[in-house]
Enzyme design. Sequence first.
Site, PDB file in Angstrom:
ATOM      1  N   ASP A 247       5.340 -15.667 -35.496  1.00  0.00           N
ATOM      2  CA  ASP A 247       6.046 -16.942 -35.492  1.00  0.00           C
ATOM      3  C   ASP A 247       6.833 -17.102 -34.194  1.00  0.00           C
ATOM      4  OD1 ASP A 247       8.183 -15.524 -37.993  1.00  0.00           O
ATOM      5  OD2 ASP A 247       8.580 -15.601 -35.841  1.00  0.00           O
ATOM      6  N   LYS A 269       6.817 -22.078 -37.062  1.00  0.00           N
ATOM      7  CA  LYS A 269       7.297 -23.398 -37.473  1.00  0.00           C
ATOM      8  C   LYS A 269       8.575 -23.704 -36.721  1.00  0.00           C
ATOM      9  CE  LYS A 269       5.410 -22.636 -42.087  1.00  0.00           C
ATOM     10  NZ  LYS A 269       4.781 -21.369 -41.666  1.00  0.00           N
TER      11      LYS A 269
END
Length: 471
Positions: A247, A269
């Site tokens: 991530d 995200k």
Amino acid sequence: MDYLPLFAELKQRPVLVIGGGEIAERKIKFLLRAQAQVQVVAETLSPALADLAARQALSWRATEFSDSLVDDVFLVIAATEDDALNQRVFAAANARYRLVNVVDNQALCSFVFPSIVDRSPLLVAISSSGKAPVLSRILREKIEALLPTNLGRLAESASYWRNHLKTRLTTTEARRRFWERVFTGRFASLMVAGNSAEAEKALQDELDKPERETGEIILVGAGPGDAGLLTLRGLQAIQQADVVFHDHLVTQPVLELVRRDAELICVGKRAGEHSVPQHETNQLLVEAAKAGKTVVRLKGGDPFIFGRGAEELQAAAEAGIPFQVVPGVTAAAGATAYAGIPLTHRDYAQSAVFVTGHYKPDSAPFDWSLLAKSQQTLAIYMGTMKAAEISAQLIAHGRDSDTPVAVISRGTRDDQQTITGTLQQLEHLAKDAPMPALLVVGEVVQLHQQLAWFQHTSSAEGFNASVVNLA
């Protein structure tokens, strides 16, 4: 990177050494170990070099140096105490694009000799790029103590078995996984102990085991940012991975520790940006593992603390994929420690509470009365966008508006910023704080000024720019 590490094959290649004293002697010994064809130009030789010349281990020209001597050699080494001669050698070699080393004169070197740990055919080279030779030597001594003297036998055995393995294990991934098992198992320990016969038997037994068709998923916590906070088990996992799904919170220094030929895929995200939906991430992990790959899901902080790691492993379990979990240092522990803010302290906080400010709209509201209690530290992840609401609710439910607070941005990274103030100022403090940021509420924050060790700080009064440069 000032120098590119290379290993040169010098076997039967001509190497020119100018100088015949003790300085040259040290370099020539290494060159002969590498089976180079050593040519020495010097008016006289040290006794040790004279003996080597008599035994025809090297050739000797008792002449002065001339530029033409550089024409037909692979490397050039100037090992004299004559600065003018060393300059001439460097100029001649450089003009002919020959790699040249002038001993103890880094400015006149196009290559340098590293400190070497020799477990041939396994070699470890350490260099400080000429900046700190003593440091290189100390590191070499430490590595010498760590590596068994018989370690080279592992590499020799691997070389012997490589072609045979290609007929049994047809894919590169299968062969790599085999060697990872072998080099970390019984074969390695037996070979290092000198029991070659039993070691070879252990290797054959490992080869006869059926290759698994399904891979596995390893959920790894990368820590809050500083690569030094990655756990040893986490490092081992990312060094074994075929593919790493990471991530945005995983920092570049951590990603650089991943095995070089592993595939890196970002599934992070970020607020306001296109991101991979969670169900697609789950599917990608499962599909890669079903293809027989060792899959690492690399998450910032700890994967089980506001990281949705459990959701991903639930998908793995439902698909029948084996998995492991490697915990990581969570942001609330790492960032506060680097900011000099203890989560608990006998005088200020007997408990610490971790909450997320990024909660689902349909989820149950916080128990604000519980969160507003004194004598506890509140660490709020992903809370900057809700800072105004958090501040108002805590004050409304009894927390003193002058309670110390901190906003720690990019915790444990080189550009970490710590901004302090009071609870009533929290919205202002968090408004333009660089992301990711952790909010800390509690009396322990007042210890920051005394215990801060990693970076400078800023207060609410001085915080009037979009980004505060705290370096």
